[in-house]
Write a protein that holds these residues in place. Structure first.
Motif, short mmCIF file in Angstrom:
data_model
loop_
_atom_site.label_atom_id
_atom_site.label_comp_id
_atom_site.label_asym_id
_atom_site.label_seq_id
_atom_site.Cartn_x
_atom_site.Cartn_y
_atom_site.Cartn_z
N SER A 234 53.76 40.64 38.75
CA SER A 234 52.90 41.21 40.02
C SER A 234 54.15 41.21 41.03
CB SER A 234 51.72 40.55 40.48
OG SER A 234 50.70 40.17 39.47
N ALA B 238 55.71 44.46 43.28
CA ALA B 238 55.77 44.54 44.63
C ALA B 238 57.05 44.97 45.10
CB ALA B 238 55.13 43.40 45.29
N SER C 21 50.22 49.83 50.36
CA SER C 21 49.29 49.39 50.09
C SER C 21 49.20 48.65 48.74
CB SER C 21 48.04 50.17 50.09
OG SER C 21 48.17 50.99 51.52
N VAL C 22 49.89 49.42 47.97
CA VAL C 22 49.89 48.75 46.58
C VAL C 22 50.69 47.76 46.35
CG1 VAL C 22 50.68 49.67 44.34
CG2 VAL C 22 49.64 51.49 45.69
N GLN D 211 51.20 45.52 48.80
CA GLN D 211 50.49 44.33 49.43
C GLN D 211 49.40 43.81 48.35
OE1 GLN D 211 51.48 42.94 51.63
NE2 GLN D 211 52.90 44.45 52.50
N TYR D 212 48.88 44.77 47.54
CA TYR D 212 47.83 44.22 46.76
C TYR D 212 48.31 43.50 45.47
CZ TYR D 212 44.39 44.97 42.94
OH TYR D 212 43.70 44.64 41.75
N ALA D 213 49.65 44.07 45.08
CA ALA D 213 50.34 43.36 43.89
C ALA D 213 50.61 41.73 44.43
CB ALA D 213 51.33 44.07 43.62
N ARG E 76 49.22 40.30 46.99
CA ARG E 76 48.05 39.28 46.91
C ARG E 76 47.46 38.60 45.77
NH1 ARG E 76 45.70 42.57 51.00
NH2 ARG E 76 47.83 41.67 52.30
N ARG E 77 47.64 39.71 44.56
CA ARG E 77 47.29 39.23 43.18
C ARG E 77 48.10 38.22 42.84
NH1 ARG E 77 46.73 43.46 38.36
NH2 ARG E 77 48.23 41.80 37.75
N ASP F 63 46.95 35.12 44.25
CA ASP F 63 45.44 34.81 43.58
C ASP F 63 45.75 34.19 42.33
OD1 ASP F 63 44.37 35.71 45.95
OD2 ASP F 63 43.83 37.60 44.97
N ARG G 109 43.95 38.59 59.69
CA ARG G 109 44.10 39.55 58.63
C ARG G 109 44.38 40.62 59.22
NH1 ARG G 109 39.26 39.16 55.08
NH2 ARG G 109 39.75 36.95 55.11
#
Lengths: 284, 296
Positions: free
Chosen positions: A195, A199, A271-272, A274-276, A278-279, A282, B118
């Motif tokens: 991930s 990113a 956005s992609v 940041q999503y990666a 954040r994953r 997690d 956030r």
């Protein structure tokens, strides 16, 4: 709580919204300036139009979208393997002294002005391509090479952080099973850090798509649709960079509209990424 | 745990075709490739720096840094672009440093992680990804046209301030977070207010880290071309006020090189830019090392 104690918190809260306000201002002003033209020309005609001739009122940016995507793809193909190897080198192979010497060097690579990269490309890379591979030299290939170098620091540092963040038992477990260093990297570390590495690559793409000055100097800037990687081309950024100097009226609006397309592409990529990222957090 | 099980099974990491190689051989090949990539990166860095410096340093002398360019930059020195660079960078730092450091303190000391943080982080992260040419477009339409500041040092400086804001926020936040929690606890237990705790216990300890962020911001301002050329202009006169147009060294270099005005002067300007960036990076590294050493 005393009154004088409340003031700093309030002031800091206002200050803390400066970045967000700037983001809103940027988006609003670029859109307000560019949207009227897109509305007049039509979204489809603007994005998929093949002809860019501002003096004749023709505003089609498809060749530039193709230009932007092809230099970016080229930069990723050339840059990612080298950057990944370098990140693996820093976390898995390099002795501490070597590591401490290379990190500032990579930081320096990130600090060199983009015009200097472009100039070096023009003097060094472009003649090499012209003399040994063919074509005019000013080409998608030259742009890809320069951008590949420029995105190295971004990809190296984020991949390195992702690899370093892996829990030690991953390595220890693999070694305990008798895996070699490479088997550990290939079979355990890279899949576990994917991930973060994804990113890193996407943020690298964002940098490549957004770069202007270096690309202006080595890409040749022709408005025609490129047919090979040895052809000159124009990107969304260079279109703005070259023509803003003299554009007015409808032409200037068209450049802001180009900026909208660029901004939307970057926002999607970020956005992609940041999503990666954040994953990645997690997964821990 | 997200380790891919199918990969774990084929532990020697080879495809059927390459199965002739045993684990020790793939290890040797991989190690050599990875070393080669690292060496290549360093070689590219040195090739660029060495090339520019070897061509540019012979051009540097006292006249070059002390005289105003004449004949579009064909002769004379680069005094006005040097002044332009310093002025635009100064405006950017004066605006961005308080905003960036203030944001970092708010995020770390004044609130808990939640909706507001956030949103603020989203703003800073998105800002960090915006290309410099888009900052240029924004600065042009907002500062130059809408606020009627014209092509000027203020317009250029404000545009760069927005551009470097995310860098300063991120590095300051990291610096503040590395200050040990015990510093705050001791200050609060002695009866210190939150503001006293921040200014007397946290700030002194986080200062080198914050300074590093500001210095990296200076480096980005000095190196930037696309955003300043659209907002500060490219005037060659020495600016008399912050509302006058100016030209930074990076812009000067770009114009000299692209329009083929003078390759010698272009190399000289580039060499000076590289030396400046080298110095900025060295100072930032010294600060980081001191910060790390003290944190232990």
């Amino acid at each position: 709580m005393r009154f004088s104690e409340k003031i700093p918190g309030r002031v800091l809260l206002v200050i803390a919204f400066s970045a967000l306000s700037a983001l809103v201002l940027i988006t609003v002003f670029i859109f307000v300036e560019g949207v009227p033209l897109i509305a007049r020309v039509g979204v489809f005609n603007f994005i998929f139009g093949m002809k860019w001739a501002p003096s004749q009122g023709a505003f089609g940016i498809f060749p530039m979208i193709v230009g932007s995507l092809s230099v970016t793809l080229g930069a990723i193909i050339l840059g990612v393997p080298i950057a990944l190897c370098c990140a693996i080198f820093l976390t898995e192979f390099a002795p501490a002294t070597v590591r401490n010497a290379i990190r500032p060097a990579i930081q320096l690579l990130a600090g060199i002005p983009s015009v200097v990269y472009g100039f070096w490309g023009l003097i060094f890379v472009v003649p090499l391509i012209r003399n040994y591979i063919g074509g005019p030299g000013l080409s998608i290939l030259a742009g890809s090479i320069i951008l590949a170098i420029m995105i190295l620091p971004t990809i190296i540092s984020i991949s390195e952080v992702s690899l370093l963040a892996l829990p030690p038992p991953y390595r220890e477990g693999a070694f305990a099973l008798g895996a070699t260093q490479w088997q550990t990297i290939h079979g355990v570390l890279l899949p576990a850090a994917r991930s973060g590495i994804l990113a890193a690559v996407i943020l690298g793409m964002g940098r490549a798509i957004g770069e202007t000055m270096a690309v202006i100097m080595v890409l040749g800037n022709a408005v025609a649709m490129p047919s090979s990687i040895l052809d000159p081309a124009r990107t969304l950024t260079t279109n703005i960079g070259i023509e803003m100097a003299y554009a007015a009226g409808e032409h200037r609006q068209a450049l802001f509209a180009t900026g909208i397309v660029l901004l939307v592409m970057i926002m999607i990529l970020n956005s992609v990424a940041q999503y990666a990222l954040r994953r990645r957090q997690d997964e821990r | 745990m997200s380790v891919n099980n199918t990969r774990m099974v084929s532990f020697d990491g080879t495809t059927p075709k390459a199965r002739r190689l045993n684990a020790r051989q793939t290890q040797a090949i991989a190690k050599a490739t990875i070393w080669a990539a690292a060496v290549l990166v360093i070689l590219i860095l040195f090739a660029i720096i060495f090339y520019i410096l070897s061509k540019g340093i012979p051009e540097l002398d006292w006249e070059f840094v002390s005289e105003i360019p004449s004949d579009m930059g064909r002769s004379g020195g680069i005094l006005s672009p040097i002044i332009g660079t310093l002025a635009v960078t100064a405006v950017a730092i004066v605006i961005a440093a308080p905003l960036g450091v203030g944001t970092a303190f708010y995020l770390t000391e004044y609130t808990y992680e939640g909706g507001i943080t956030r949103i603020i982080r989203f703003g800073a992260e998105s800002l960090a990804g915006i290309p410099s040419i888009v900052y240029g477009l924004f600065g042009f339409i907002f500062f130059v046209i809408y606020l009627k500041l014209g092509w000027s040092i203020v317009s250029g400086g404000l545009t760069l301030a927005v551009m470097i804001l995310p860098t300063i926020i991120r590095t300051s936040e990291e610096a503040i977070r590395t200050v040990p929690q015990i510093y705050r606890e001791v200050s609060l237990s002695l009866g210190g207010t939150r503001w006293q705790t921040i200014t007397r216990a946290v700030v002194p300890s986080a200062l080198p880290g914050i300074a590093t962020g500001v210095i990296l911001g200076i480096g980005r301002c000095v190196a930037e071309t696309a955003a300043v050329i659209l907002t500060a202009g490219s005037a060659l006169r020495i600016p008399t006020s912050i509302f006058a147009p100016t030209r930074t060294m990076a812009v000067h270099f770009y114009i000299l090189a692209r329009e083929g005005i003078s390759m010698e002067r272009a190399y000289g300007t580039a060499a000076l830019l590289i030396i400046l960036i080298l110095l900025i990076n060295i100072v930032a590294n010294i600060l980081v090392n001191r910060f790390v050493a003290r944190g232990r």
